[in-house]
Each structure stands twice: as structure tokens, then as C-alpha cells.
Enzyme design. Structure first.
Site, PDB file in Angstrom:
ATOM      1  N   ASP A  51       0.858  -1.193   0.000  1.00 20.37           N
ATOM      2  CA  ASP A  51       0.000   0.000   0.000  1.00 20.37           C
ATOM      3  C   ASP A  51       0.887   1.234   0.000  1.00 20.37           C
ATOM      4  O   ASP A  51       1.602   1.497   0.976  1.00 20.37           O
ATOM      5  CB  ASP A  51      -0.917   0.004   1.226  1.00 20.37           C
ATOM      6  N   LEU A  52       0.853   1.997  -1.060  1.00 18.04           N
ATOM      7  CA  LEU A  52       1.773   3.110  -1.268  1.00 18.04           C
ATOM      8  C   LEU A  52       1.708   4.111  -0.116  1.00 18.04           C
ATOM      9  O   LEU A  52       0.644   4.665   0.187  1.00 18.04           O
ATOM     10  CB  LEU A  52       1.443   3.814  -2.591  1.00 18.04           C
ATOM     11  N   ASP A  53       2.859   4.347   0.518  1.00 16.24           N
ATOM     12  CA  ASP A  53       3.013   5.337   1.592  1.00 16.24           C
ATOM     13  C   ASP A  53       2.103   5.085   2.787  1.00 16.24           C
ATOM     14  O   ASP A  53       1.775   6.011   3.534  1.00 16.24           O
ATOM     15  CB  ASP A  53       2.777   6.761   1.057  1.00 16.24           C
ATOM     16  N   GLU A  54       1.712   3.829   2.993  1.00 17.23           N
ATOM     17  CA  GLU A  54       0.816   3.521   4.109  1.00 17.23           C
ATOM     18  C   GLU A  54       1.363   2.432   5.024  1.00 17.23           C
ATOM     19  O   GLU A  54       0.628   1.849   5.821  1.00 17.23           O
ATOM     20  CB  GLU A  54      -0.569   3.125   3.582  1.00 17.23           C
TER      21      GLU A  54
END
Length: 298
Positions: A241-244
């Protein structure tokens, strides 16, 4: 011998008989006493200890212990083998890090070099006690800087059309150098799930704090137009999950109406540098345990 190599050698000599033990498991009576007994029976002395429980009813227990024992190099296999019975008894996730084995770190970078510079300076000063084995970049911008520190620099052009080929080359290098930790120092490429899966909870990223409010291009300009009063940075583990991914460290700095877009960018770079350096330092020192999508930082 360079001053950096001297500092590393002094560190290894000072800590050659020390080990870090990290544990997480369902909370229950007897965990600490069992571990203490194990260490006593193996002639180990506890140098440092921190613990935390998420909930005292049905929570998760976390522990970080640093212990010392003579001739630890000869005991590695035995310690791991003997501790497994305790781990099985309490359903533990655990790892032992022997301080005489310096962790090997790879840094990924692109055009912006402020985070890369900070990591190199921290390493040179002895505050990042790791082996920075190589730097991989999709731009040549940082070559002179990196090679001035005597660190191998690998230029691998990258874009979304050749991502699989690029990552294959990168993974080959990471295996060749036996890398333990990957640091994305403003590396402006998205990693595929396949790449991330090869190094779970071992890839650290940094980004500005304007997410999720100002997603996409020109976040500083749009934050300026919105009149934000605080800007900052977040360092986290990389997941699909991008940047999470689980957050390791964050910080902020105040801005006001007198600050231009360029001022916001400069202050943003300043805070990104320090936040990433702290996150990497804590990871190298085995101070971070991942729990669900959060972290426990001792």
C-alpha cells in the site's frame, strides 16, 4: 584506515560480546522470568531491557533486551537453538542480533540528494553504525558524492516501462552484497509487490507530511496556497500500500504567511533528513517492532 573504519572497529571491539533480543507474543505470566532464567543459565548479563504490553487483559507483549556474554561468537548457534523452546512455549515472534555482525545497508536515491547526504554524514560521524555497502540510483547525480566516501555507486536507469528488468538487477546486487536493510532516500520510483516481498519490514521510506491532503504533483505549492502552518515528514516501512506502511518516525516544523513555496521546500528537506536518519538509526539498533500496521519503538 579511515576515521569511519576506525570508529566501526572500535564499536565492534566494544560490543563484540553483546546481543539484542526482540520478542513479541501474546501477553501471559512467566515470559520475563523464563527469558531471565534462560539468560542466567547461559551465563549472560542483561545490559538493557524495555517492555510494553498493548492491553493487560488479552494484549500483545513486546520486549527488547540487550545482553552480554563472554565468547558470544562461539554461542550463537546454541543460543538460538536453546531459545526456540521458550519461543514455542509462549508463541513468540523473535530475533537475536549479534552486535559483532554489522548490518549491511543499501541506499536507493534519485536526483534529490539531501537525505542521502544526511545518511552519509551520520555514517561518517559514527552515528549510523552500519555497513553502507552500496548506493543504487536511477540518476548519475549522486555518484561523485557517494564515491567520495569510498562507497560503490550503481547507476540503473529506471521507469515504469522497464520496472521488472530494473528490479531484477537491483535484487541481484542486494543478494551479492548480502543486504539486511534498504533505505529509500527520496528514491522516486514505485517498488513492485514482488520486490517488497523479498525484504519484508526491511525497506524504509521517507516522504513529506502533506499526504493524504495534498497528493500528487506540487504538494508544496498547494500547501502554500492552502496556508498550512505546519509541515513535516514521515518515515515508514514500505508495504504494497503506497506510503501507508507502519510509521517509524515523524516530525514537524512551523511555517507562517511569511514563508514562500521555496521556504516550504527548504524546511521540508530539513525535516525529511532528520526524520529518515532517526528511523534508520532505530532500525539498525533493533529498536523497532512491527505490530499490525503500527510500530513499537523502544
Amino acid at each position: 584506515m579511515s576515521s569511519t573504519n576506525q570508529q566501526i572497529q572500535q564499536y565492534l571491539t566494544k560490543n563484540e560480546d553483546k546481543t539484542r533480543l526482540l520478542v513479541s507474543c501474546p501477553d501471559q505470566p512467566g515470559i520475563v522470568s523464563s527469558i531471565s532464567k534462560f539468560l542466567y543459565e547461559h551465563e549472560a548479563n542483561i545490559v538493557e531491557s524495555s517492555q510494553y504490553t498493548t492491553d493487560h487483559v488479552e494484549g500483545t507483549f513486546f520486549l527488547r533486551i540487550v545482553f552480554a556474554s563472554n565468547n558470544i561468537k562461539d554461542k550463537e548457534t546454541m543460543l538460538k537453538r536453546d531459545f526456540q523452546s521458550i519461543a514455542d512455549q509462549f508463541d513468540m515472534n523473535w530475533r537475536m542480533s549479534f552486535l559483532h555482525n554489522l548490518k549491511k545497508t543499501a541506499i536507493f536515491a534519485s536526483k534529490e540528494l539531501h537525505c542521502l547526504r544526511e545518511l552519509l554524514y551520520e555514517w561518517e560521524s559514527g552515528d549510523l553504525m552500519t555497513d553502507i555497502s552500496l548506493v543504487i540510483s536511477n540518476h548519475e547525480t549522486g555518484r561523485e558524492l557517494v564515491e567520495s566516501f569510498g562507497i560503490p555507486f550503481h547507476y540503473i536507469p529506471a521507469n515504469k516501462d522497464i520496472r521488472n528488468e530494473v528490479e531484477a538487477k537491483q535484487l541481484e546486487l542486494l543478494e551479492e552484497y548480502k543486504i539486511d536493510l534498504i533505505v529509500l532516500a527520496r528514491y522516486m520510483q514505485i517498488l513492485t509487490p514482488k520486490f517488497v516481498a523479498t525484504h519484508p519490514s526491511s525497506i524504509i521510506n521517507i516522504h513529506h507530511s502533506f499526504l493524504p491532503a495534498f497528493i500528487g504533483a506540487s504538494p508544496h505549492k498547494r500547501a502554500y496556497q492552502r496556508g498550512v502552518k505546519l509541515i513535516g515528514a514521515t518515515s515508514h516501512y514500505v508495504t504494497d500500500d503506497l506510503d501507508e506502511g507502519p510509521i517509524i518516525e515523524q516530525d514537524v516544523i512551523r511555517v507562517d504567511h511569511r514563508n514562500s513555496v521555496n521556504d516550504l521546500k527548504k524546511k521540508g528537506r530539513l525535516i525529511e533528513r532528520s526524520v529518515l536518519a532517526r528511523a534508520v538509526k532505530w532500525e539498525i539498533e533493533d529498536r523497532v517492532l512491527v505490530h499490525e500496521n503500527k510500530t513499537i519503538v523502544f
